[in-house]
Write a protein that holds these residues in place. Structure first.
Motif, PDB file in Angstrom:
ATOM      1  N   ALA A 259       0.799  -1.180   0.143  1.00  0.00           N
ATOM      2  CA  ALA A 259      -0.046   0.077  -0.069  1.00  0.00           C
ATOM      3  C   ALA A 259       0.906   1.027   0.015  1.00  0.00           C
ATOM      4  O   ALA A 259       1.872   1.279   0.622  1.00  0.00           O
ATOM      5  CB  ALA A 259      -0.858  -0.108   1.306  1.00  0.00           C
ATOM      6  N   ASP A 260       0.354   2.045  -0.882  1.00  0.00           N
ATOM      7  CA  ASP A 260       1.077   3.575  -0.940  1.00  0.00           C
ATOM      8  C   ASP A 260       0.163   4.727  -0.905  1.00  0.00           C
ATOM      9  O   ASP A 260      -0.655   4.770  -1.686  1.00  0.00           O
ATOM     10  CB  ASP A 260       2.047   3.587  -2.487  1.00  0.00           C
ATOM     11  N   ARG A 261       0.351   5.445  -0.031  1.00  0.00           N
ATOM     12  CA  ARG A 261      -0.537   6.610   0.247  1.00  0.00           C
ATOM     13  C   ARG A 261       0.009   7.871  -0.621  1.00  0.00           C
ATOM     14  O   ARG A 261       1.044   8.355  -0.156  1.00  0.00           O
ATOM     15  CB  ARG A 261      -0.782   7.055   1.583  1.00  0.00           C
ATOM     16  N   TRP A 262      -0.855   8.041  -1.776  1.00  0.00           N
ATOM     17  CA  TRP A 262      -0.442   8.863  -2.697  1.00  0.00           C
ATOM     18  C   TRP A 262      -1.514   9.373  -3.309  1.00  0.00           C
ATOM     19  O   TRP A 262      -2.604   9.513  -2.794  1.00  0.00           O
ATOM     20  CB  TRP A 262       0.481   8.214  -4.010  1.00  0.00           C
ATOM     21  N   VAL A 263      -1.556  10.486  -4.394  1.00  0.00           N
ATOM     22  CA  VAL A 263      -2.719  11.030  -4.971  1.00  0.00           C
ATOM     23  C   VAL A 263      -3.611   9.941  -5.484  1.00  0.00           C
ATOM     24  O   VAL A 263      -3.095   8.904  -5.801  1.00  0.00           O
ATOM     25  CB  VAL A 263      -2.333  12.038  -6.165  1.00  0.00           C
ATOM     26  N   GLN A 264      -5.160  10.437  -5.162  1.00  0.00           N
ATOM     27  CA  GLN A 264      -6.087   9.647  -5.331  1.00  0.00           C
ATOM     28  C   GLN A 264      -5.938   8.914  -6.889  1.00  0.00           C
ATOM     29  O   GLN A 264      -6.419   7.773  -7.037  1.00  0.00           O
ATOM     30  CB  GLN A 264      -7.416   9.976  -5.259  1.00  0.00           C
ATOM     31  N   SER A 265      -5.414   9.498  -7.954  1.00  0.00           N
ATOM     32  CA  SER A 265      -5.528   9.135  -9.183  1.00  0.00           C
ATOM     33  C   SER A 265      -4.511   8.408 -10.055  1.00  0.00           C
ATOM     34  O   SER A 265      -4.512   8.181 -10.997  1.00  0.00           O
ATOM     35  CB  SER A 265      -5.970  10.173  -9.937  1.00  0.00           C
ATOM     36  N   LEU A 266      -3.478   8.246  -9.133  1.00  0.00           N
ATOM     37  CA  LEU A 266      -2.258   7.735  -9.617  1.00  0.00           C
ATOM     38  C   LEU A 266      -1.768   6.414  -8.705  1.00  0.00           C
ATOM     39  O   LEU A 266      -1.965   6.425  -7.812  1.00  0.00           O
ATOM     40  CB  LEU A 266      -1.308   8.769  -9.718  1.00  0.00           C
ATOM     41  N   CYS A 267      -0.871   5.547  -9.676  1.00  0.00           N
ATOM     42  CA  CYS A 267      -0.237   4.481  -8.947  1.00  0.00           C
ATOM     43  C   CYS A 267       1.035   4.299  -9.765  1.00  0.00           C
ATOM     44  O   CYS A 267       1.220   4.739 -10.780  1.00  0.00           O
ATOM     45  CB  CYS A 267      -1.106   3.278  -8.955  1.00  0.00           C
ATOM     46  N   GLY A 268       2.050   3.741  -9.118  1.00  0.00           N
ATOM     47  CA  GLY A 268       3.275   3.656  -9.600  1.00  0.00           C
ATOM     48  C   GLY A 268       3.937   2.427  -9.027  1.00  0.00           C
ATOM     49  O   GLY A 268       4.001   2.252  -7.821  1.00  0.00           O
ATOM     50  N   MET A 269       4.667   1.589  -9.787  1.00  0.00           N
ATOM     51  CA  MET A 269       5.394   0.389  -9.299  1.00  0.00           C
ATOM     52  C   MET A 269       6.731   0.571  -8.844  1.00  0.00           C
ATOM     53  O   MET A 269       7.433  -0.326  -8.126  1.00  0.00           O
ATOM     54  CB  MET A 269       5.361  -0.653 -10.225  1.00  0.00           C
ATOM     55  N   THR A 270       7.372   1.855  -9.035  1.00  0.00           N
ATOM     56  CA  THR A 270       8.518   2.175  -8.555  1.00  0.00           C
ATOM     57  C   THR A 270       8.659   3.126  -7.273  1.00  0.00           C
ATOM     58  O   THR A 270       9.813   3.476  -6.990  1.00  0.00           O
ATOM     59  CB  THR A 270       9.281   2.964  -9.668  1.00  0.00           C
ATOM     60  N   ARG A 271       7.655   3.355  -7.052  1.00  0.00           N
ATOM     61  CA  ARG A 271       7.373   4.026  -5.586  1.00  0.00           C
ATOM     62  C   ARG A 271       7.689   3.449  -4.563  1.00  0.00           C
ATOM     63  O   ARG A 271       7.725   2.264  -4.327  1.00  0.00           O
ATOM     64  CB  ARG A 271       5.983   4.764  -5.382  1.00  0.00           C
ATOM     65  N   ARG A 272       7.729   4.202  -3.314  1.00  0.00           N
ATOM     66  CA  ARG A 272       8.481   3.575  -2.190  1.00  0.00           C
ATOM     67  C   ARG A 272       6.939   3.126  -1.201  1.00  0.00           C
ATOM     68  O   ARG A 272       6.206   3.951  -0.949  1.00  0.00           O
ATOM     69  CB  ARG A 272       9.193   4.320  -1.211  1.00  0.00           C
ATOM     70  N   TYR A 273       6.595   2.010  -1.215  1.00  0.00           N
ATOM     71  CA  TYR A 273       5.457   1.516  -0.496  1.00  0.00           C
ATOM     72  C   TYR A 273       5.586   1.321   0.800  1.00  0.00           C
ATOM     73  O   TYR A 273       6.591   0.954   1.458  1.00  0.00           O
ATOM     74  CB  TYR A 273       4.811  -0.009  -1.125  1.00  0.00           C
ATOM     75  N   GLU A 274       4.400   1.672   1.770  1.00  0.00           N
ATOM     76  CA  GLU A 274       4.597   1.794   3.130  1.00  0.00           C
ATOM     77  C   GLU A 274       4.208   0.477   3.712  1.00  0.00           C
ATOM     78  O   GLU A 274       5.099   0.043   4.750  1.00  0.00           O
ATOM     79  CB  GLU A 274       3.584   2.893   3.608  1.00  0.00           C
ATOM     80  N   TYR A 275       3.092  -0.180   3.302  1.00  0.00           N
ATOM     81  CA  TYR A 275       2.736  -1.363   3.861  1.00  0.00           C
ATOM     82  C   TYR A 275       2.925  -2.569   2.993  1.00  0.00           C
ATOM     83  O   TYR A 275       2.597  -2.471   1.873  1.00  0.00           O
ATOM     84  CB  TYR A 275       1.318  -1.256   4.613  1.00  0.00           C
ATOM     85  N   TRP A 276       3.386  -3.728   3.416  1.00  0.00           N
ATOM     86  CA  TRP A 276       3.603  -4.903   2.736  1.00  0.00           C
ATOM     87  C   TRP A 276       2.777  -6.235   3.405  1.00  0.00           C
ATOM     88  O   TRP A 276       2.898  -6.365   4.681  1.00  0.00           O
ATOM     89  CB  TRP A 276       4.995  -5.258   2.400  1.00  0.00           C
ATOM     90  N   GLY A 277       2.302  -6.894   2.598  1.00  0.00           N
ATOM     91  CA  GLY A 277       1.845  -8.234   3.111  1.00  0.00           C
ATOM     92  C   GLY A 277       3.002  -9.045   3.322  1.00  0.00           C
ATOM     93  O   GLY A 277       4.024  -8.897   2.697  1.00  0.00           O
ATOM     94  N   GLN A 278       2.759 -10.713   3.757  1.00  0.00           N
ATOM     95  CA  GLN A 278       3.527 -11.568   3.767  1.00  0.00           C
ATOM     96  C   GLN A 278       3.866 -12.498   2.660  1.00  0.00           C
ATOM     97  O   GLN A 278       4.702 -13.206   2.506  1.00  0.00           O
ATOM     98  CB  GLN A 278       3.106 -12.684   5.066  1.00  0.00           C
ATOM     99  N   GLY A 279       2.888 -12.171   1.560  1.00  0.00           N
ATOM    100  CA  GLY A 279       3.185 -13.046   0.375  1.00  0.00           C
ATOM    101  C   GLY A 279       2.363 -14.322   0.200  1.00  0.00           C
ATOM    102  O   GLY A 279       1.974 -14.734   1.227  1.00  0.00           O
ATOM    103  N   THR A 280       2.023 -14.604  -1.073  1.00  0.00           N
ATOM    104  CA  THR A 280       1.251 -15.918  -1.223  1.00  0.00           C
ATOM    105  C   THR A 280       2.041 -16.592  -2.441  1.00  0.00           C
ATOM    106  O   THR A 280       2.488 -15.784  -3.462  1.00  0.00           O
ATOM    107  CB  THR A 280       0.031 -15.711  -1.403  1.00  0.00           C
ATOM    108  N   GLN A 281       2.348 -17.891  -2.338  1.00  0.00           N
ATOM    109  CA  GLN A 281       3.018 -18.404  -3.331  1.00  0.00           C
ATOM    110  C   GLN A 281       2.102 -18.847  -4.587  1.00  0.00           C
ATOM    111  O   GLN A 281       1.146 -19.431  -4.544  1.00  0.00           O
ATOM    112  CB  GLN A 281       3.614 -19.849  -2.886  1.00  0.00           C
ATOM    113  N   VAL A 282       2.886 -18.711  -5.763  1.00  0.00           N
ATOM    114  CA  VAL A 282       2.063 -19.030  -6.904  1.00  0.00           C
ATOM    115  C   VAL A 282       3.053 -19.740  -7.739  1.00  0.00           C
ATOM    116  O   VAL A 282       3.940 -19.401  -8.231  1.00  0.00           O
ATOM    117  CB  VAL A 282       1.516 -17.958  -7.870  1.00  0.00           C
ATOM    118  N   THR A 283       2.484 -21.190  -7.989  1.00  0.00           N
ATOM    119  CA  THR A 283       3.502 -21.969  -8.725  1.00  0.00           C
ATOM    120  C   THR A 283       2.674 -22.684 -10.051  1.00  0.00           C
ATOM    121  O   THR A 283       1.559 -23.013  -9.903  1.00  0.00           O
ATOM    122  CB  THR A 283       3.727 -23.411  -8.000  1.00  0.00           C
ATOM    123  N   VAL A 284       3.190 -22.216 -11.163  1.00  0.00           N
ATOM    124  CA  VAL A 284       2.602 -22.609 -12.294  1.00  0.00           C
ATOM    125  C   VAL A 284       3.351 -23.844 -12.957  1.00  0.00           C
ATOM    126  O   VAL A 284       4.693 -23.564 -13.264  1.00  0.00           O
ATOM    127  CB  VAL A 284       2.644 -21.621 -13.319  1.00  0.00           C
TER     128      VAL A 284
END
Length: 125
Positions: free
Chosen positions: A98-123
């Motif tokens: 989660a990244d608290r930023w302007v309501q109308s934008l998102c970016g994958m290179t920004r510094r995110y504040e909160y992270w989950g623990q992850g879930t494994q995906v195996t194909v």
């Protein structure tokens, strides 16, 4: 306690589908852009997709465009990643953040504040 929890991972055959969920507790997601990231063994973490706080803007890595779709239901405090036409190279641990930023934008290179623990995906077949 602020927390993100991913779910929906598992083992799927190539060409199959999975839907990941990212649920928040302790805070509401409607003020946060949400990013999905993944990390495969021996590789660096990479951005997969993101969605703005208001849901109006999304971004995707080139490797998943046309196959993955990110969406959100703020009423349920949850963000989803629908993954179709899965390939073995999609195998990784998937994280939401989660990244608290302007309501109308998102970016994958920004510094995110909160992270989950992850879930494994195996194909794999």
């Amino acid at each position: 306690q602020l927390q993100l929890v991913e779910s929906g991972g598992g083992l799927v055959q190539p060409g199959g589908s999975l839907r990941l969920s990212c649920a928040a507790s302790g805070f509401t997601l409607d003020r946060y852009a949400i990013g999905w990231f993944r990390q495969a063994p021996g590789k660096e973490r990479e951005g997969v997709s993101c969605i703005s706080a208001n849901g109006g803007s999304t971004n995707y890595a080139d490797s998943v465009k046309g196959r993955f779709t990110v969406s959100r239901t703020n009423a349920k405090n949850t963000v989803y990643l629908q993954m179709n036409s899965l390939k073995p190279e999609d195998t990784a641990i998937y994280y939401c953040a989660a990244d608290r930023w302007v309501q109308s934008l998102c970016g994958m290179t920004r510094r995110y504040e909160y992270w989950g623990q992850g879930t494994q995906v195996t194909v794999s077949s």
